[in-house]
Design a protein around this motif. Structure first.
Motif, PDB file in Angstrom:
ATOM      1  N   PRO A 213      16.670   0.438  -1.114  1.00 10.16           N
ATOM      2  CA  PRO A 213      15.972   1.150  -0.028  1.00 10.16           C
ATOM      3  C   PRO A 213      14.460   1.093  -0.177  1.00 10.16           C
ATOM      4  O   PRO A 213      13.801   2.101  -0.411  1.00 10.16           O
ATOM      5  N   ILE A 214      13.898  -0.083   0.005  1.00  9.27           N
ATOM      6  CA  ILE A 214      12.461  -0.275  -0.186  1.00  9.27           C
ATOM      7  C   ILE A 214      11.651   0.476   0.863  1.00  9.27           C
ATOM      8  O   ILE A 214      10.539   0.930   0.598  1.00  9.27           O
ATOM      9  N   CYS A 215      12.187   0.625   2.065  1.00  8.76           N
ATOM     10  CA  CYS A 215      11.533   1.387   3.135  1.00  8.76           C
ATOM     11  C   CYS A 215      12.443   2.565   3.482  1.00  8.76           C
ATOM     12  O   CYS A 215      13.130   2.560   4.508  1.00  8.76           O
ATOM     13  N   PRO A 216      12.469   3.604   2.637  1.00  5.60           N
ATOM     14  CA  PRO A 216      13.528   4.611   2.718  1.00  5.60           C
ATOM     15  C   PRO A 216      13.539   5.434   3.997  1.00  5.60           C
ATOM     16  O   PRO A 216      14.576   5.996   4.344  1.00  5.60           O
ATOM     17  N   ASP A 217      12.417   5.490   4.707  1.00  7.86           N
ATOM     18  CA  ASP A 217      12.365   6.291   5.928  1.00  7.86           C
ATOM     19  C   ASP A 217      12.457   5.465   7.197  1.00  7.86           C
ATOM     20  O   ASP A 217      12.338   6.014   8.298  1.00  7.86           O
ATOM     21  N   ALA A 218      12.655   4.160   7.071  1.00 12.00           N
ATOM     22  CA  ALA A 218      12.666   3.300   8.249  1.00 12.00           C
ATOM     23  C   ALA A 218      13.862   3.602   9.137  1.00 12.00           C
ATOM     24  O   ALA A 218      14.960   3.871   8.656  1.00 12.00           O
ATOM     25  N   ASP A 219      13.619   3.530  10.430  1.00 13.63           N
ATOM     26  CA  ASP A 219      14.658   3.755  11.440  1.00 13.63           C
ATOM     27  C   ASP A 219      14.562   2.614  12.442  1.00 13.63           C
ATOM     28  O   ASP A 219      13.534   2.461  13.113  1.00 13.63           O
ATOM     29  N   PRO A 220      15.603   1.781  12.559  1.00 10.18           N
ATOM     30  CA  PRO A 220      15.503   0.620  13.443  1.00 10.18           C
ATOM     31  C   PRO A 220      15.546   0.953  14.929  1.00 10.18           C
ATOM     32  O   PRO A 220      15.638   0.035  15.757  1.00 10.18           O
ATOM     33  N   ALA A 221      15.434   2.226  15.265  1.00 13.34           N
ATOM     34  CA  ALA A 221      15.430   2.589  16.688  1.00 13.34           C
ATOM     35  C   ALA A 221      14.294   3.556  17.022  1.00 13.34           C
ATOM     36  O   ALA A 221      14.346   4.235  18.040  1.00 13.34           O
ATOM     37  N   ASP A 222      13.228   3.595  16.184  1.00 16.87           N
ATOM     38  CA  ASP A 222      12.152   4.559  16.426  1.00 16.87           C
ATOM     39  C   ASP A 222      10.902   3.956  17.043  1.00 16.87           C
ATOM     40  O   ASP A 222       9.908   4.644  17.249  1.00 16.87           O
ATOM     41  N   GLY A 223      10.927   2.646  17.333  1.00 18.17           N
ATOM     42  CA  GLY A 223       9.766   2.014  17.947  1.00 18.17           C
ATOM     43  C   GLY A 223       8.616   1.780  16.995  1.00 18.17           C
ATOM     44  O   GLY A 223       7.506   1.454  17.430  1.00 18.17           O
ATOM     45  N   LEU A 224       8.845   1.892  15.690  1.00 17.78           N
ATOM     46  CA  LEU A 224       7.803   1.696  14.688  1.00 17.78           C
ATOM     47  C   LEU A 224       8.353   0.863  13.523  1.00 17.78           C
ATOM     48  O   LEU A 224       9.574   0.712  13.372  1.00 17.78           O
ATOM     49  N   LEU A 225       7.426   0.339  12.720  1.00 17.56           N
ATOM     50  CA  LEU A 225       7.765  -0.353  11.488  1.00 17.56           C
ATOM     51  C   LEU A 225       7.236   0.455  10.307  1.00 17.56           C
ATOM     52  O   LEU A 225       6.299   1.238  10.454  1.00 17.56           O
ATOM     53  N   ASP A 226       7.832   0.248   9.145  1.00 13.54           N
ATOM     54  CA  ASP A 226       7.390   0.926   7.930  1.00 13.54           C
ATOM     55  C   ASP A 226       6.788  -0.094   6.974  1.00 13.54           C
ATOM     56  O   ASP A 226       7.419  -1.116   6.681  1.00 13.54           O
ATOM     57  N   VAL A 227       5.575   0.190   6.502  1.00 12.25           N
ATOM     58  CA  VAL A 227       4.881  -0.688   5.559  1.00 12.25           C
ATOM     59  C   VAL A 227       4.854  -0.027   4.193  1.00 12.25           C
ATOM     60  O   VAL A 227       4.568   1.166   4.082  1.00 12.25           O
ATOM     61  N   VAL A 228       5.168  -0.814   3.167  1.00 14.14           N
ATOM     62  CA  VAL A 228       5.094  -0.353   1.783  1.00 14.14           C
ATOM     63  C   VAL A 228       4.176  -1.303   1.023  1.00 14.14           C
ATOM     64  O   VAL A 228       4.431  -2.506   0.958  1.00 14.14           O
ATOM     65  N   LEU A 229       3.097  -0.754   0.471  1.00 19.16           N
ATOM     66  CA  LEU A 229       2.144  -1.516  -0.327  1.00 19.16           C
ATOM     67  C   LEU A 229       2.187  -1.005  -1.759  1.00 19.16           C
ATOM     68  O   LEU A 229       2.153   0.205  -1.985  1.00 19.16           O
ATOM     69  N   VAL A 230       2.259  -1.935  -2.716  1.00 21.92           N
ATOM     70  CA  VAL A 230       2.331  -1.550  -4.125  1.00 21.92           C
ATOM     71  C   VAL A 230       1.163  -2.191  -4.867  1.00 21.92           C
ATOM     72  O   VAL A 230       1.020  -3.422  -4.876  1.00 21.92           O
ATOM     73  N   ARG A 231       0.330  -1.331  -5.472  1.00 18.71           N
ATOM     74  CA  ARG A 231      -0.806  -1.815  -6.253  1.00 18.71           C
ATOM     75  C   ARG A 231      -0.359  -2.110  -7.685  1.00 18.71           C
ATOM     76  O   ARG A 231       0.638  -1.580  -8.157  1.00 18.71           O
ATOM     77  N   PRO A 232      -1.118  -2.969  -8.386  1.00 15.85           N
ATOM     78  CA  PRO A 232      -0.710  -3.336  -9.748  1.00 15.85           C
ATOM     79  C   PRO A 232      -0.693  -2.138 -10.693  1.00 15.85           C
ATOM     80  O   PRO A 232      -1.470  -1.197 -10.565  1.00 15.85           O
ATOM     81  N   ALA A 233       0.204  -2.215 -11.645  1.00 14.44           N
ATOM     82  CA  ALA A 233       0.271  -1.292 -12.777  1.00 14.44           C
ATOM     83  C   ALA A 233       0.844  -2.094 -13.927  1.00 14.44           C
ATOM     84  O   ALA A 233       1.286  -3.235 -13.762  1.00 14.44           O
ATOM     85  N   GLY A 234       0.860  -1.544 -15.094  1.00 14.00           N
ATOM     86  CA  GLY A 234       1.428  -2.262 -16.225  1.00 14.00           C
ATOM     87  C   GLY A 234       2.886  -2.609 -15.982  1.00 14.00           C
ATOM     88  O   GLY A 234       3.607  -1.874 -15.314  1.00 14.00           O
ATOM     89  N   ARG A 235       3.318  -3.727 -16.534  1.00 15.13           N
ATOM     90  CA  ARG A 235       4.704  -4.161 -16.333  1.00 15.13           C
ATOM     91  C   ARG A 235       5.692  -3.099 -16.798  1.00 15.13           C
ATOM     92  O   ARG A 235       6.696  -2.833 -16.131  1.00 15.13           O
ATOM     93  N   LEU A 236       5.422  -2.514 -17.943  1.00 14.37           N
ATOM     94  CA  LEU A 236       6.356  -1.513 -18.452  1.00 14.37           C
ATOM     95  C   LEU A 236       6.417  -0.295 -17.544  1.00 14.37           C
ATOM     96  O   LEU A 236       7.493   0.277 -17.319  1.00 14.37           O
TER      97      LEU A 236
END
Length: 306
Positions: A213-236
């Protein structure tokens, strides 16, 4: 009602012809005229589907996963021709978004025969050359598109576990990528994001990779898209946060930003984006919502869990 039932024997994980035959038998038992169409490649399948539509089929059904569903939506988006899905592919995330994941072949065919439809959104990708394509689930770019590259090259295992293994293996070379992101937010305002990102994801549906569930709040019938941006952090650190992603609770992580948007433009060097599990184009790409573009056979929409 007449139905053209598409099965692509070139699809990863097998042709799903058994599911198609079973579904066709079930539909015919309901009095639905059903023709199975199957090409040896994506291009041939598309041509056969176009021919069936030109001959006046009342509906299109797909026996397979997200990749084969994607072939169908390119041809019927905006036409009003309803789509039915017999979820039997490697990844069935679009079926999941429609409440079909737990249905067996018989129940999925019965849902088509019952004739209950609703309309849902699609996302539309426009490439730099002006060409465009639709997707139903999630567009992945950056780390998760590299995961798709690796997963597609793996012959074992089948199913969602292949994506999970590829994801863990890609952590070994995880690095930030310089992105430029332009967003038109739900309220019409604009936001510019520049700098290194691990990934930039645009979702019409909640899940990709067989249920993540990468876009946990997305609804394919709400007329909008969900964007998820992830900034770098340590691998661990990112590795420790993976369980949050699988639980859909990663929105509160400081490195993660989520936005509801009307459109997004993603730019980054050397990045190919994937949508519905297959390559859709090299960045830069513009993604906007095609509201109510697809009619589907599906149970009534259910409220999200929780």
């Amino acid at each position: 009602m007449s139905v053209a039932l598409l099965v692509n024997p070139a699809a990863r994980g097998g042709g799903h012809t058994g599911a198609a035959v079973h579904a066709a038998d079930r539909l015919r038992a309901h009095g639905v005229k059903t023709a199975i169409i199957s090409g040896g490649s994506a291009a041939e399948s598309t041509e056969l589907l176009r021919a069936a539509i030109a001959l006046g089929t009342d509906a299109v059904a797909v026996a397979g996963g997200d990749g084969t569903v994607n072939l169908a939506i390119q041809e019927i988006a905006g036409t009003g021709i309803p789509l039915g899905i017999i979820p039997s592919g490697t990844g069935n995330d679009f079926a999941t978004a429609l409440g079909l994941r737990e249905l067996d072949v018989t129940a999925a065919a019965d849902a088509i025969a019952a004739g209950t439809t609703r309309t849902v959104d699609l996302a539309r990708v426009t490439r730099e050359d002006g060409s465009s394509a639709y997707f139903g689930t999630v567009l992945a770019s950056g780390f998760d598109s590299k995961v798709n590259d690796r997963a597609n090259a793996m012959r074992w295992p089948r199913g969602g576990s292949r994506y999970n293994i590829a994801l863990l293996l890609e952590f070994a070379t995880l690095t930030g990528i310089p992105y430029e992101v332009e967003l038109e937010l739900a309220d019409g305002t604009r936001e510019h994001v520049a700098g290194d990102l691990v990934m930039a994801t645009v979702g019409n549906g909640r899940t990709y990779g067989g249920g993540i569930p990468i876009c946990p709040d997305a609804d394919p019938a709400d007329g909008l898209l969900d964007v998820v941006l992830v900034r770098p952090a340590g691998r661990l650190r990112l590795l420790r946060l993976l369980p949050r992603v699988y639980a859909g609770t990663h929105g509160t992580i400081p490195e993660v930003a989520m936005r509801r948007v009307r459109s997004a433009r993603l730019s980054a060097p050397g990045v190919t984006a994937y949508a519905d599990g297959d390559p859709i184009g090299a960045l830069p790409l513009t993604i906007d919502v095609a509201a109510r573009a697809l009619t589907v056979f599906a149970p009534p929409a259910q409220p999200p869990d929780g």
